[in-house]
Design an enzyme around this catalytic site. Sequence first.
Site, short mmCIF file in Angstrom:
data_model
loop_
_atom_site.label_atom_id
_atom_site.label_comp_id
_atom_site.label_asym_id
_atom_site.label_seq_id
_atom_site.Cartn_x
_atom_site.Cartn_y
_atom_site.Cartn_z
N LYS A 270 6.84 -25.08 67.18
CA LYS A 270 6.04 -23.92 66.80
C LYS A 270 6.45 -22.67 67.60
O LYS A 270 6.63 -21.60 67.03
CB LYS A 270 4.54 -24.19 67.05
CG LYS A 270 4.00 -25.37 66.26
CD LYS A 270 2.52 -25.58 66.53
CE LYS A 270 2.16 -25.82 67.98
NZ LYS A 270 2.72 -27.09 68.54
N ARG B 215 -7.33 -25.07 68.02
CA ARG B 215 -6.98 -26.46 68.34
C ARG B 215 -8.13 -27.41 67.99
O ARG B 215 -7.98 -28.61 68.15
CB ARG B 215 -6.70 -26.57 69.84
CG ARG B 215 -5.34 -26.00 70.25
CD ARG B 215 -4.39 -27.09 70.40
NE ARG B 215 -3.44 -27.29 71.44
CZ ARG B 215 -2.48 -26.52 71.90
NH1 ARG B 215 -2.37 -25.29 71.56
NH2 ARG B 215 -1.60 -26.97 72.76
N ARG C 22 12.47 -30.47 76.95
CA ARG C 22 12.13 -29.03 76.97
C ARG C 22 12.20 -28.46 78.39
O ARG C 22 11.75 -29.08 79.35
CB ARG C 22 10.72 -28.83 76.42
CG ARG C 22 10.26 -27.37 76.54
CD ARG C 22 9.14 -27.03 75.61
NE ARG C 22 7.94 -27.80 75.82
CZ ARG C 22 6.88 -27.77 75.01
NH1 ARG C 22 6.88 -27.01 73.93
NH2 ARG C 22 5.82 -28.50 75.28
N ARG D 133 7.78 -28.08 82.16
CA ARG D 133 6.34 -27.91 82.22
C ARG D 133 5.70 -29.19 82.76
O ARG D 133 6.07 -30.28 82.36
CB ARG D 133 5.79 -27.62 80.81
CG ARG D 133 6.03 -26.20 80.36
CD ARG D 133 5.72 -25.97 78.90
NE ARG D 133 4.51 -26.62 78.40
CZ ARG D 133 4.02 -26.41 77.18
NH1 ARG D 133 4.63 -25.59 76.35
NH2 ARG D 133 2.92 -27.03 76.79
N ARG E 82 -1.72 -35.42 75.28
CA ARG E 82 -1.65 -34.29 74.34
C ARG E 82 -1.52 -34.79 72.90
O ARG E 82 -2.11 -34.20 71.99
CB ARG E 82 -0.50 -33.36 74.71
CG ARG E 82 -0.82 -32.58 75.98
CD ARG E 82 0.43 -32.05 76.63
NE ARG E 82 1.05 -31.03 75.81
CZ ARG E 82 2.34 -30.75 75.83
NH1 ARG E 82 3.16 -31.44 76.60
NH2 ARG E 82 2.82 -29.80 75.08
P1 ADP Z 1 5.89 -26.39 70.37
O1 ADP Z 1 5.67 -24.90 70.59
O2 ADP Z 1 5.48 -26.82 68.98
O3 ADP Z 1 5.28 -27.25 71.43
P2 ADP Z 1 8.68 -25.80 71.08
O4 ADP Z 1 9.06 -24.67 70.18
O5 ADP Z 1 8.42 -25.50 72.51
O6 ADP Z 1 7.45 -26.64 70.41
O7 ADP Z 1 9.86 -26.90 70.96
C1 ADP Z 1 9.81 -28.11 71.73
C2 ADP Z 1 11.22 -28.44 72.23
O8 ADP Z 1 12.06 -28.78 71.11
C3 ADP Z 1 11.93 -27.29 72.94
O9 ADP Z 1 12.70 -27.83 74.00
C4 ADP Z 1 12.80 -26.66 71.85
O10 ADP Z 1 13.98 -26.06 72.41
C5 ADP Z 1 13.17 -27.87 71.00
N1 ADP Z 1 13.29 -27.56 69.58
C6 ADP Z 1 12.57 -26.63 68.87
N2 ADP Z 1 12.94 -26.65 67.56
C7 ADP Z 1 13.88 -27.65 67.45
C8 ADP Z 1 14.64 -28.19 66.35
N3 ADP Z 1 14.50 -27.71 65.09
N4 ADP Z 1 15.49 -29.20 66.62
C9 ADP Z 1 15.63 -29.69 67.85
N5 ADP Z 1 14.97 -29.23 68.93
C10 ADP Z 1 14.08 -28.22 68.73
P1 AMP Z 2 0.93 -25.22 74.27
O1 AMP Z 2 1.80 -24.26 75.02
O2 AMP Z 2 0.43 -24.67 72.96
O3 AMP Z 2 1.57 -26.58 74.14
O4 AMP Z 2 -0.39 -25.43 75.15
C1 AMP Z 2 -0.31 -25.98 76.45
C2 AMP Z 2 -1.69 -26.34 76.95
O5 AMP Z 2 -2.51 -25.16 77.06
C3 AMP Z 2 -2.51 -27.29 76.06
O6 AMP Z 2 -2.18 -28.65 76.26
C4 AMP Z 2 -3.94 -26.96 76.52
O7 AMP Z 2 -4.22 -27.53 77.78
C5 AMP Z 2 -3.86 -25.45 76.71
N1 AMP Z 2 -4.17 -24.73 75.46
C6 AMP Z 2 -3.34 -23.93 74.72
N2 AMP Z 2 -3.97 -23.44 73.64
C7 AMP Z 2 -5.23 -23.95 73.68
C8 AMP Z 2 -6.37 -23.85 72.83
N3 AMP Z 2 -6.35 -23.13 71.70
N4 AMP Z 2 -7.50 -24.52 73.20
C9 AMP Z 2 -7.55 -25.25 74.31
N5 AMP Z 2 -6.51 -25.41 75.14
C10 AMP Z 2 -5.36 -24.77 74.84
#
Ligand code: ADP
Ligand code: AMP
Length: 209
Positions: free
Chosen positions: A14, A89, A123, A156, A167
């Site tokens: 995302k 969420r 990541r 992270r 999660r």
């Molecule tokens: P989210 O915001 O949904 O948690 P991220 O955008 O942070 O996901 O992506 C999670 C991990 O996967 C990151 O390390 C990112 O670089 C990698 N990633 C994102 N899109 C792709 C893809 N299409 N194919 C492979 N790896 C990806």
């Molecule tokens: P994300 O970067 O979206 O993966 O979010 C990382 C963490 O932030 C989550 O696991 C939650 O602990 C917190 N968080 C982010 N967005 C929300 C939300 N809308 N409601 C509650 N917790 C959140």
Amino acid sequence: MTRIVFLGPPGAGKGTQAARLAAELGIPHLSTGDMLRAAVAQRTPLGLEAQGHIEAGRLVPDDLVLRILTERLGRPDARAGFVLDGFPRNLAQAERLEQITPLDLVVAFEIPAAQLVERLSGRRICPACQTVYHVTNRPPKVPGRCDFDGTELVQRPDDRPEAVRTRLAVYAQQTAPLVDHYTRRGLLRTLDATGSPEDVARRLRQLVG
Ligand code: ADP
Ligand code: AMP
């Protein structure tokens, strides 16, 4: 006006797609996760309250997240539209969001669970500018350093296996029901989130139009 919500499990891509689409459309990428991590890094009272929840992989209490999001949505740049990533969420957050702004589109990212674990475990993020990397799928030019500002990349705390398990369970229990919620409102489109970031971006552009 383009007001878009990205819905999907942690690691679905995302944030990666939101940064890209927001830049293309000239609207802000609003990530509640990024906002909360910034508050933690700055050690604000809200950040200190949120930190334990984030690191354990639990949701942060709704009122804290709503405070930070309402402030951000109220800034002038969000008036032209936004890509909202990581909010809502749960159902209570979705209902609160309806009172703050109408939406044009909700994109539900779909991807098999095994790929989520692979994406999350590799990541790495830049703690200064929040750019997201992956050790094999999207490596930085210089190993371990951000392409844009040279800052040392970090993992992270909530990408460690125990927090990842929490999660994924929280997503299944609290967030996944929003797919039905937005389907009923006629706002939901599903997105195949497998394949390369470019493949996903192409499919996404078709949905957004
Ligand atoms: P989210 O915001 O949904 O948690 P991220 O955008 O942070 O996901 O992506 C999670 C991990 O996967 C990151 O390390 C990112 O670089 C990698 N990633 C994102 N899109 C792709 C893809 N299409 N194919 C492979 N790896 C990806
Ligand atoms: P994300 O970067 O979206 O993966 O979010 C990382 C963490 O932030 C989550 O696991 C939650 O602990 C917190 N968080 C982010 N967005 C929300 C939300 N809308 N409601 C509650 N917790 C959140």
